[in-house]
Design a protein around this motif. Structure first.
Motif, PDB file in Angstrom:
ATOM      1  N   GLN A  71     -30.845   1.959  16.385  1.00 15.83           N
ATOM      2  CA  GLN A  71     -31.754   0.913  16.857  1.00 15.83           C
ATOM      3  C   GLN A  71     -31.206  -0.476  16.532  1.00 15.83           C
ATOM      4  OE1 GLN A  71     -35.642   0.934  15.039  1.00 15.83           O
ATOM      5  NE2 GLN A  71     -36.626   0.149  16.897  1.00 15.83           N
ATOM      6  N   ARG A  72     -30.656  -0.608  15.317  1.00 12.17           N
ATOM      7  CA  ARG A  72     -30.066  -1.908  14.956  1.00 12.17           C
ATOM      8  C   ARG A  72     -28.881  -2.240  15.856  1.00 12.17           C
ATOM      9  NH1 ARG A  72     -30.743   0.083   9.692  1.00 12.17           N
ATOM     10  NH2 ARG A  72     -28.498   0.552   9.594  1.00 12.17           N
ATOM     11  N   MET A  73     -28.023  -1.249  16.081  1.00 12.22           N
ATOM     12  CA  MET A  73     -26.838  -1.496  16.898  1.00 12.22           C
ATOM     13  C   MET A  73     -27.194  -1.795  18.345  1.00 12.22           C
ATOM     14  SD  MET A  73     -24.178   1.389  15.495  1.00 12.22           S
ATOM     15  CE  MET A  73     -23.624   1.406  13.800  1.00 12.22           C
ATOM     16  N   SER A  74     -28.247  -1.176  18.832  1.00 11.15           N
ATOM     17  CA  SER A  74     -28.579  -1.341  20.245  1.00 11.15           C
ATOM     18  C   SER A  74     -29.270  -2.650  20.546  1.00 11.15           C
ATOM     19  CB  SER A  74     -29.467  -0.169  20.692  1.00 11.15           C
ATOM     20  OG  SER A  74     -30.716  -0.189  19.998  1.00 11.15           O
ATOM     21  N   ILE A 113     -27.171   3.613  24.752  1.00  7.55           N
ATOM     22  CA  ILE A 113     -27.846   3.722  23.449  1.00  7.55           C
ATOM     23  C   ILE A 113     -29.023   2.764  23.361  1.00  7.55           C
ATOM     24  CG2 ILE A 113     -25.725   4.467  22.316  1.00  7.55           C
ATOM     25  CD1 ILE A 113     -25.462   1.682  21.179  1.00  7.55           C
ATOM     26  N   GLY A 114     -29.038   1.825  24.268  1.00  9.88           N
ATOM     27  CA  GLY A 114     -30.179   0.910  24.265  1.00  9.88           C
ATOM     28  C   GLY A 114     -31.393   1.500  24.947  1.00  9.88           C
ATOM     29  N   HIS A 115     -31.221   2.605  25.697  1.00  5.52           N
ATOM     30  CA  HIS A 115     -32.337   3.219  26.426  1.00  5.52           C
ATOM     31  C   HIS A 115     -32.964   4.383  25.671  1.00  5.52           C
ATOM     32  CE1 HIS A 115     -31.225   0.737  29.801  1.00  5.52           C
ATOM     33  NE2 HIS A 115     -29.971   1.243  29.800  1.00  5.52           N
ATOM     34  N   GLN A 160     -32.366   7.824   9.342  1.00  2.47           N
ATOM     35  CA  GLN A 160     -31.311   6.835   9.074  1.00  2.47           C
ATOM     36  C   GLN A 160     -30.476   6.581  10.329  1.00  2.47           C
ATOM     37  OE1 GLN A 160     -29.069   8.302   5.743  1.00  2.47           O
ATOM     38  NE2 GLN A 160     -30.784   8.114   4.291  1.00  2.47           N
ATOM     39  N   SER A 161     -30.148   7.656  11.024  1.00  3.27           N
ATOM     40  CA  SER A 161     -29.317   7.495  12.214  1.00  3.27           C
ATOM     41  C   SER A 161     -30.063   6.757  13.305  1.00  3.27           C
ATOM     42  CB  SER A 161     -28.866   8.874  12.721  1.00  3.27           C
ATOM     43  OG  SER A 161     -28.098   9.540  11.731  1.00  3.27           O
ATOM     44  N   ALA A 188     -18.152  -0.474  14.955  1.00  2.87           N
ATOM     45  CA  ALA A 188     -19.524  -0.121  15.338  1.00  2.87           C
ATOM     46  C   ALA A 188     -19.535   1.019  16.334  1.00  2.87           C
ATOM     47  CB  ALA A 188     -20.225  -1.347  15.904  1.00  2.87           C
ATOM     48  N   MET A 189     -18.527   1.078  17.205  1.00  2.00           N
ATOM     49  CA  MET A 189     -18.452   2.194  18.152  1.00  2.00           C
ATOM     50  C   MET A 189     -18.325   3.525  17.427  1.00  2.00           C
ATOM     51  SD  MET A 189     -15.963   0.671  21.099  1.00  2.00           S
ATOM     52  CE  MET A 189     -16.396  -0.768  22.061  1.00  2.00           C
ATOM     53  N   ARG A 190     -17.443   3.554  16.457  1.00  2.00           N
ATOM     54  CA  ARG A 190     -17.264   4.797  15.705  1.00  2.00           C
ATOM     55  C   ARG A 190     -18.525   5.156  14.925  1.00  2.00           C
ATOM     56  NH1 ARG A 190     -12.282   2.220  15.031  1.00  2.00           N
ATOM     57  NH2 ARG A 190     -12.934   1.380  13.021  1.00  2.00           N
ATOM     58  N   GLU A 191     -19.157   4.158  14.347  1.00  2.00           N
ATOM     59  CA  GLU A 191     -20.402   4.409  13.622  1.00  2.00           C
ATOM     60  C   GLU A 191     -21.492   4.894  14.574  1.00  2.00           C
ATOM     61  OE1 GLU A 191     -21.329   0.831  11.645  1.00  2.00           O
ATOM     62  OE2 GLU A 191     -19.666   0.955  10.198  1.00  2.00           O
ATOM     63  N   THR A 192     -21.495   4.337  15.794  1.00  2.00           N
ATOM     64  CA  THR A 192     -22.490   4.765  16.780  1.00  2.00           C
ATOM     65  C   THR A 192     -22.283   6.220  17.157  1.00  2.00           C
ATOM     66  OG1 THR A 192     -22.635   2.520  17.666  1.00  2.00           O
ATOM     67  CG2 THR A 192     -23.401   4.316  19.081  1.00  2.00           C
TER      68      THR A 192
END
Length: 855
Positions: free
Chosen positions: A723-726, A646-648, A717-718, A281-285
């Protein structure tokens, strides 16, 4: 049966003495260890194949088919059943034996109990006693009657007077007596044939018994020669169990470590998988943030450029619509319509106000400098090295167990070679060979004795045959020489000779019949009682029940057979059970219940799986303290990623702008409508100018709007992915760390019960191989080693020779001869009567009218 007992004692001596010596060395009484221990027998992981014990092939088929003479045997059995219909008196015989074990004393028979036994014996033997009494009376009275008959005839009485009185039915009487004598002679001939067939059967079958003796001797040699090989095979198969245990010990890592790993991986692997997914997930982020940054830059630049292009096109189109041609009444309405839509020819979204994500991207790049995937893979590797860790930690124990197994194998081989069983059985084979030679040396004497017996029986039968010869010759001469026209005084020589032959037969019958009856009575009493008291009980095994009666021999000795073989009458071993087991071709160890003398389970438990080996196996311990699932760098990496920012990010602002179109209206639709409206105008410069503007707008859409739409799609898409990851990223990272902490705590603190359980299962599997071996040894000893079929074959052979051949033939002999003796009485009477019609008389009846009544 002495040599059979010697064989049994020989096989038991080595085992029992060795057991007692081992017990004395241990300082424990034999009785204290004789009790079998209860064993748990969990099934091993893999059943062992110990192969097949070398089987002994025995040649003796203890089965007798008498052939056609069997019908006569059945006839005699039926006659004996009529004479003695009572069941076998087992209880009576047991009481008689127990009452007279100290010797028969006359005064003892006066006791009421003995009187009752005597009366019961008389009742059982009533049939034989009655028949024997009749035979004795016959033997005593026949000579007396014969002497009286001779004296009476000498006095011209009892048919001695040579005068025949005239009878009207002379021919009828003569024919009747002739027919009666012929019938009697025929039945006597059948009796002679029956007796001769029985006599010949003995001689024929005795010759066949040599084959039976040879096969029995050969089977005993096979038994003696094959038993050491079978015992060696049993001990050699310890190597199979040992090699399997050694194989499992060499693979203790994959086996025990693999089991521990499989039990713990249900908690460990999911936590590591979650951490590994987080690394992905880090790499995808990072990729998503890079896409957002680049797409946002493209959109911001494209928006400004598109804004300028649309403004320029809108101004140019406005100038075109200011052409004087548009003032024409027919054209003005179209121009006004186009002019009213110019305000919509502009951009709809503004990406310049959206915040960038460079700060979050920098943080994520900083996080990715630490390779979390590599750290997680190290955790996997550390956990997957559990089998190797187990192997290293149990190295000393494995080497110790291997040494103990080699020592146990040496002890087992040494124990089997401690006793001279093979040498003793070799001596026994020599004994059998010499015994067979001795038996064969008696064959000529047996043949000679059988010849004398055969001749004697034939001589006895010839006495009856002589009577039959006299009767037959008398009938032939009398019938052929008889002249109906001749008077009694003028009968011919041939007729007179026939009458004299008949009287000669009568005389010889009187001389021989009482001797024959004496022989018949003696053979009847002996043969009949042997059949009813020995052969029948032996055939239905009732005789074994008498021998196996508890306390038969002595009030303090329960069983006869173990008292004779092992000097221990309290062992629950009977002759019937031994014979039954041997008939089923079971092993001698089971048939003689040698476990009471040498407990194979106790021996194998002391050697194959002893306390020292159990203690060593129980000492298997595994320490997993060194297993590390996630290093501190990996933990910090997860926390930093959760705090990367990334959550902010203002995802709503991005999505709001992305939901808008690039332009206020669709440029393609606008250009299409513009061309349609230009077609409504008259041909000319205005029409061409409007169509040129439509083409320019299409070009703007193609060159600027389409790339911006692609950038918007990538950005959408990004943003949605980020948003999903955060969502609850901090909670997810915390949960992963908690799961890894729980798994590590399980490994370092709470895995001891898993290790103990799996270690116990592993050691139980090792023990299971030894238990398989001990169970296989016990089963093989019971059913495959030293199979005692030859012993039951000897008993069956004795029954065949003694009963089916000799006793049945003797009984058939006296049965046929006895019938002849009984028929000699009517033969005597009829011959005396018939001789009167053939002999030449001295006087005859004379009538006054000169006529004779002989016509």
């Amino acid at each position: 049966m002495l040599w059979t007992s010697w064989l049994v004692l020989l096989l038991c001596w080595g085992a029992t003495s060795g057991e007692q010596q081992a017990e004395e060395r241990d300082g424990t009484p034999v009785e204290a260890r004789a009790e079998p221990q209860r064993q748990r027998s969990p099934p091993p992981v893999e059943p062992l194949d110990f192969g097949f014990v070398p089987a002994a092939v025995y040649d003796t088929h203890a089965y007798f088919e008498p052939g056609p003479i069997g019908l006569l045997f059945h006839m005699v059995h039926a006659f004996l059943y009529v004479v003695q219909p009572n069941n076998f008196p087992k209880d009576l015989i047991v009481k008689v034996i127990q009452q007279n074990m100290g010797g028969i004393k006359i005064e003892e028979w006066r006791k009421p109990d003995n009187v009752v036994l005597l009366l019961q014996t008389i009742y059982y033997e009533a049939g034989f006693l009655i028949c024997a009494t009749i035979g004795i009376l016959f033997v005593v009275l026949v000579p007396i009657i014969a002497m009286c008959f001779c004296v009476c005839r000498c006095c011209d009485n009892c048919g001695g007077e040579m005068h025949q009185r005239q009878r009207k039915n002379v021919d009828c009487q003569r024919g009747f007596y002739t027919a009666l004598l012929v019938a009697t002679s025929i039945f006597m001939t059948l009796g002679v044939f029956i007796a001769y067939a029985a006599n010949h059967n003995v001689s024929a079958q005795i010759k066949n018994t040599r084959r039976l003796i040879n096969t029995n001797m050969r089977d005993l040699k096979t038994f003696a020669n094959n038993t050491p090989t079978q015992i060696e095979y049993l001990t050699a198969q310890y190597t199979t169990a040992k090699n399997k245990v050694l194989s499992d010990l060499d693979n203790i890592g994959p086996l025990l470590g693999g089991r521990i790993h499989s039990q713990l991986e249900r908690e460990v692997v999911p936590s590591l998988d979650a951490a590994l997914r987080m690394a992905g997930a880090m790499r995808e982020t990072k990729e998503a943030l890079e896409n957002v940054s680049s797409s946002l830059e493209v959109l911001q630049e494209g928006t400004a450029k598109l804004q300028a292009s649309l403004s320029e096109e809108r101004a140019s189109l406005s100038n075109t619509l200011s052409d004087p041609a548009c003032t024409n009444g027919a054209v003005s309405s179209t121009c006004n319509t186009i002019r009213s839509t110019l305000s919509q020819l502009g951009i709809n979204s503004d990406y310049s106000k959206l915040p960038d994500v460079n700060h979050a991207l920098v943080n994520v790049n900083t996080v990715l400098r630490t390779d979390l995937s590599n750290i997680v893979q190290k955790g996997y590797s550390s956990f997957n090295d559990t089998p190797q860790l187990v192997k290293e930690q149990t190295k000393n124990i494995v080497s110790g167990v291997k040494g103990m197994l080699d020592k146990i194998g040496t002890e087992i081989n040494g124990f089997t070679k401690m006793f001279p069983v093979e040498a003793s059985l070799a001596n026994f084979t020599i004994f059998l060979t010499q015994g067979q030679k001795n038996i064969e040396s008696f064959y000529p004497q047996i043949d000679q004795m059988d010849f004398y017996r055969w001749v004697g029986c034939v001589a006895v039968l010839c006495m009856v045959v002589l009577v039959l010869a006299f009767n037959t010759l008398g009938l032939l001469c009398g019938a052929c020489g008889y002249d109906e026209q001749a008077t009694p005084t003028t009968r011919g020589c041939l007729s007179n000779t026939g009458g004299n032959l008949l009287m000669a037969g009568v005389g010889f019958s009187f001389i021989s019949v009482w001797v024959l009856m004496a022989i018949v009575s003696t053979l009847f009493v002996i043969g009949g009682n042997v059949e009813k008291m020995v052969c029948e009980p032996l055939a239905n095994r009732q005789l074994f029940k008498i021998i196996d009666t508890p306390f038969l021999v002595h009030p303090s000795k329960k069983n006869f057979l173990p008292g004779m073989l092992f000097q221990n009458p309290n062992i629950d071993l009977t002759l019937g059970s031994m014979y039954r087991d041997c008939s089923e071709n079971n092993g001698l160890y089971h048939s003689l219940q040698l476990e009471t003398m040498f407990n194979i389970n106790s021996f194998l438990n002391r050697t194959v799986y002893n306390k020292d080996l159990a203690k060593v196996l129980e000492g298997v311990q595994v320490d997993l303290q060194d297993v590390t699932l996630l290093e501190q760098a990996g933990r910090d990496n997860l926390i930093n990623f959760a705090n990367s920012g990334i959550g902010h990010i203002n995802y709503e602002a991005y999505l709001t702008e992305l939901n808008k179109g690039v332009t206020i209206l669709d440029l393609l639709s606008f250009s299409t409508d513009l061309e349609a409206q230009a077609d409504q105008l008259p041909r000319g410069a205005l029409e061409n100018a409007l169509k040129g503007h439509a083409s320019s707008i299409r070009q703007i859409h193609r060159d600027q709007v389409v790339p911006m739409e692609q950038a918007m799609s990538t950005l959408s898409q990004s943003i949605k992915q980020l948003q999903r990851m955060s969502n609850d990223l901090t909670v997810k990272a915390t949960n992963i760390l908690s799961a890894i902490d729980a798994a590590e705590y399980l490994i370092t603190h709470n895995a001891s019960h898993v290790v103990k359980r799996e270690t116990k299962g592993y050691t139980e599997n090792l023990v299971g191989y030894f238990r398989q071996y001990t169970a296989w040894v016990k089963h093989s000893l019971s059913s495959e080693v030293a199979q005692c079929k030859p012993i039951s074959n000897i008993v069956d052979s004795i029954e065949i020779v003694g009963c089916s051949i000799i006793v049945d033939s003797v009984n058939t002999f006296w049965f046929g001869l006895g019938g002849c003796c009984v028929l000699l009485i009517p033969s005597i009477i009829v011959s005396v009567k018939l001789a009167k019609y053939y002999r030449r008389m001295d006087t005859e009846d004379v009538f006054e009218d000169g006529q004779e009544g002989w016509n």
